[in-house]
Design a protein around this motif. Structure first.
Motif, PDB file in Angstrom:
ATOM      1  N   LEU A  71       0.829  -1.202   0.000  1.00  0.00           N
ATOM      2  CA  LEU A  71       0.000   0.000   0.000  1.00  0.00           C
ATOM      3  C   LEU A  71       0.866   1.256   0.000  1.00  0.00           C
ATOM      4  O   LEU A  71       0.601   2.205  -0.737  1.00  0.00           O
ATOM      5  N   GLN A  72       1.918   1.263   0.795  1.00  0.00           N
ATOM      6  CA  GLN A  72       2.817   2.407   0.838  1.00  0.00           C
ATOM      7  C   GLN A  72       3.467   2.646  -0.514  1.00  0.00           C
ATOM      8  O   GLN A  72       3.572   3.789  -0.984  1.00  0.00           O
ATOM      9  N   LEU A  73       3.897   1.578  -1.169  1.00  0.00           N
ATOM     10  CA  LEU A  73       4.492   1.712  -2.502  1.00  0.00           C
ATOM     11  C   LEU A  73       3.480   2.202  -3.513  1.00  0.00           C
ATOM     12  O   LEU A  73       3.790   3.056  -4.352  1.00  0.00           O
ATOM     13  N   LYS A  74       2.266   1.671  -3.436  1.00  0.00           N
ATOM     14  CA  LYS A  74       1.224   2.093  -4.369  1.00  0.00           C
ATOM     15  C   LYS A  74       0.945   3.580  -4.207  1.00  0.00           C
ATOM     16  O   LYS A  74       0.770   4.302  -5.196  1.00  0.00           O
ATOM     17  N   GLU A  75       0.920   4.063  -2.975  1.00  0.00           N
ATOM     18  CA  GLU A  75       0.700   5.486  -2.737  1.00  0.00           C
ATOM     19  C   GLU A  75       1.831   6.312  -3.337  1.00  0.00           C
ATOM     20  O   GLU A  75       1.598   7.375  -3.923  1.00  0.00           O
ATOM     21  N   LYS A  76       3.071   5.841  -3.191  1.00  0.00           N
ATOM     22  CA  LYS A  76       4.212   6.561  -3.776  1.00  0.00           C
ATOM     23  C   LYS A  76       4.101   6.585  -5.291  1.00  0.00           C
ATOM     24  O   LYS A  76       4.404   7.593  -5.921  1.00  0.00           O
ATOM     25  N   LEU A  77       3.683   5.470  -5.872  1.00  0.00           N
ATOM     26  CA  LEU A  77       3.543   5.407  -7.332  1.00  0.00           C
ATOM     27  C   LEU A  77       2.466   6.359  -7.834  1.00  0.00           C
ATOM     28  O   LEU A  77       2.633   6.993  -8.882  1.00  0.00           O
ATOM     29  N   THR A  78       1.363   6.465  -7.125  1.00  0.00           N
ATOM     30  CA  THR A  78       0.276   7.329  -7.597  1.00  0.00           C
ATOM     31  C   THR A  78       0.597   8.803  -7.373  1.00  0.00           C
ATOM     32  O   THR A  78       0.099   9.653  -8.104  1.00  0.00           O
ATOM     33  N   ARG A  79       1.415   9.110  -6.390  1.00  0.00           N
ATOM     34  CA  ARG A  79       1.793  10.496  -6.133  1.00  0.00           C
ATOM     35  C   ARG A  79       2.864  10.984  -7.100  1.00  0.00           C
ATOM     36  O   ARG A  79       3.027  12.180  -7.290  1.00  0.00           O
ATOM     37  N   ALA A  80       3.620  10.066  -7.669  1.00  0.00           N
ATOM     38  CA  ALA A  80       4.748  10.457  -8.529  1.00  0.00           C
ATOM     39  C   ALA A  80       4.294  10.817  -9.923  1.00  0.00           C
ATOM     40  O   ALA A  80       3.244  10.609 -10.353  1.00  0.00           O
TER      41      ALA A  80
END
Length: 56
Positions: free
Chosen positions: A47-56
């Motif tokens: 989930l943390q990685l997915k959030e980073k991916l969507t914010r980038a």
């Protein structure tokens, strides 16, 4: 000061890490007695990685 957009290689690294977590999760779920704590930890990391991916 604005942050620079994520580079393609950074995004690729995050996606690769996310795929690795997917594999770890599948492996853990396939065990005869999956560890719920490990499963929750992997899901949280995904989930943390997915959030980073969507914010980038």
């Amino acid at each position: 000061m604005a942050t620079a957009p994520a580079t393609s290689s950074h995004m690729d690294a995050l996606q690769s890490k996310h795929a690795g977590l997917d594999a770890r999760l599948r492996d853990e779920l396939a065990r005869p007695a999956p560890d719920d704590a490990v499963i929750q930890q992997i899901k949280k990391q995904k989930l943390q990685l997915k959030e980073k991916l969507t914010r980038a």
